[in-house]
Motif scaffolding. Structure first.
Motif, PDB file in Angstrom:
ATOM      1  N   ILE A 189      42.363  34.228  52.462  1.00  0.00           N
ATOM      2  CA  ILE A 189      41.749  35.439  53.019  1.00  0.00           C
ATOM      3  C   ILE A 189      41.475  35.249  54.504  1.00  0.00           C
ATOM      4  N   ARG A 190      40.981  34.089  54.848  1.00  0.00           N
ATOM      5  CA  ARG A 190      40.727  33.800  56.270  1.00  0.00           C
ATOM      6  C   ARG A 190      42.029  33.750  57.060  1.00  0.00           C
ATOM      7  N   GLY A 191      43.095  33.222  56.428  1.00  0.00           N
ATOM      8  CA  GLY A 191      44.397  33.183  57.095  1.00  0.00           C
ATOM      9  C   GLY A 191      44.926  34.573  57.384  1.00  0.00           C
ATOM     10  N   ILE A 192      44.727  35.488  56.442  1.00  0.00           N
ATOM     11  CA  ILE A 192      45.118  36.888  56.664  1.00  0.00           C
ATOM     12  C   ILE A 192      44.340  37.470  57.832  1.00  0.00           C
ATOM     13  N   ALA A 193      43.034  37.203  57.849  1.00  0.00           N
ATOM     14  CA  ALA A 193      42.190  37.726  58.925  1.00  0.00           C
ATOM     15  C   ALA A 193      42.603  37.163  60.273  1.00  0.00           C
ATOM     16  N   VAL A 194      42.959  35.883  60.321  1.00  0.00           N
ATOM     17  CA  VAL A 194      43.409  35.265  61.581  1.00  0.00           C
ATOM     18  C   VAL A 194      44.677  35.941  62.079  1.00  0.00           C
ATOM     19  N   PHE A 217      45.924  38.977  61.385  1.00  0.00           N
ATOM     20  CA  PHE A 217      45.712  40.360  61.788  1.00  0.00           C
ATOM     21  C   PHE A 217      44.835  40.454  63.033  1.00  0.00           C
ATOM     22  N   SER A 218      43.879  39.542  63.173  1.00  0.00           N
ATOM     23  CA  SER A 218      43.027  39.552  64.363  1.00  0.00           C
ATOM     24  C   SER A 218      43.811  39.188  65.614  1.00  0.00           C
ATOM     25  N   THR A 219      44.767  38.285  65.452  1.00  0.00           N
ATOM     26  CA  THR A 219      45.541  37.807  66.598  1.00  0.00           C
ATOM     27  C   THR A 219      46.614  38.802  67.020  1.00  0.00           C
ATOM     28  N   MET A 225      50.398  32.093  59.648  1.00  0.00           N
ATOM     29  CA  MET A 225      51.696  32.637  60.037  1.00  0.00           C
ATOM     30  C   MET A 225      52.445  33.234  58.843  1.00  0.00           C
ATOM     31  N   CYS A 226      52.091  32.838  57.631  1.00  0.00           N
ATOM     32  CA  CYS A 226      52.710  33.418  56.439  1.00  0.00           C
ATOM     33  C   CYS A 226      52.425  34.911  56.336  1.00  0.00           C
ATOM     34  N   PHE A 227      51.307  35.339  56.913  1.00  0.00           N
ATOM     35  CA  PHE A 227      50.858  36.720  56.769  1.00  0.00           C
ATOM     36  C   PHE A 227      51.185  37.568  57.989  1.00  0.00           C
ATOM     37  N   PHE A 228      51.828  36.968  58.975  1.00  0.00           N
ATOM     38  CA  PHE A 228      52.246  37.720  60.163  1.00  0.00           C
ATOM     39  C   PHE A 228      53.147  38.899  59.802  1.00  0.00           C
ATOM     40  N   PRO A 229      54.122  38.733  58.875  1.00  0.00           N
ATOM     41  CA  PRO A 229      54.979  39.882  58.520  1.00  0.00           C
ATOM     42  C   PRO A 229      54.215  41.053  57.909  1.00  0.00           C
TER      43      PRO A 229
END
Length: 253
Positions: free
Chosen positions: A4-9, A11-13, A33-37
């Motif tokens: 969840i924190r990785g997703i937030a990072v 989208f925040s970036t 970076m997995c959630f960048f797409p």
């Protein structure tokens, strides 16, 4: 929790979508970076919704095209376009590699960045006006996901031109095997979905995306010795423009 924190990072970036605020730790960034797409998935979904809404309300073609061009910038804040402009200034300076890297860090914009962005914008808007087939439009919407899959792969696969900066930080903290595996899987699924939507538009758009991906690696290595955060934005902009043109061409065939 780290996912969840990785997703937030991510989208925040790379977007202007509001996210919970917290202190970023290295383990939170390991898989971000997995959630960048997924940011591309949001862009594509909103564009698709805008198409449906404009058709329902009878919004003019010009308004539809211009707002369609503006929506990705509104959602992302134009982060990647800033990189495109900085890279254009550096590439057209015709200076030695070290000087080009300095130009990338310069916050000022030069004449070439403005000229090249205007050229890109005109071609991009013209391509959007030619995407008249519903399936081709859906393929184009999926392209925002694919471009970010490839951009993420470049971050964890390509050589970095510098040992500082945001891109290097994300690359150095990423769990390489896990991120690569996730991005390869997402890339494959996206490509298959684009081909399922429209074989012709899908083939042209995917081919355009991978052609730009190869060109990006070659040009970045030759000009800068590797990639940077700015060149990543340059790739994203160029890739999405190429896929828009490819989708437009499919409507003419």
């Amino acid at each position: 929790m780290h996912i969840i924190r990785g997703i937030a990072v991510a989208f925040s970036t790379y977007s202007k979508i509001p996210m919970p605020q917290f202190v970023w730790k290295e383990e939170d960034m390991r898989y971000s970076m997995c959630f960048f797409p997924w940011i591309g998935a949001v862009i594509g979904a909103i564009l698709w919704g805008w198409f449906r809404l404009s058709a329902l309300l009878g919004i003019s073609t010009l308004a539809f095209i211009l707002i369609s061009a503006a929506l990705p910038l509104i959602i992302t804040g134009g982060f990647h376009v800033d990189g495109f402009m900085d890279t254009m200034d550096a590439l057209h300076s015709y200076q030695p590699r070290e000087r080009k890297l300095e130009i990338l860090k310069d916050s000022h914009i030069g004449a070439f960045s403005v000229i090249k962005l205007a050229e890109f914008g005109l071609i991009y808007v013209a391509a959007l006006s030619q995407i008249v087939d519903y399936r081709a439009l859906e393929v184009f919407c999926c392209g925002f996901f694919l471009s970010r899959c490839l951009s993420g792969l470049s971050v964890v696969s390509f050589r970095s031109a510098k040992t500082d900066g945001m891109l290097y930080h994300f690359a150095s903290t990423a769990h390489e095997r896990g991120v690569k595996g996730a991005l390869y899987a997402q890339t494959l699924l996206c490509v298959l979905f684009m081909l399922w939507l429209s074989l012709l538009a899908g083939i042209l758009a995917v081919a355009a995306a991978f052609a730009v991906f190869g060109y990006y690696r070659w040009r970045s290595y030759r000009e800068f010795g590797g990639i940077t955060g700015d060149t990543a934005g340059y790739f994203l902009t160029l890739c999405e423009g190429a896929m828009a043109v490819a989708a437009a061409v499919s409507c003419l065939l």
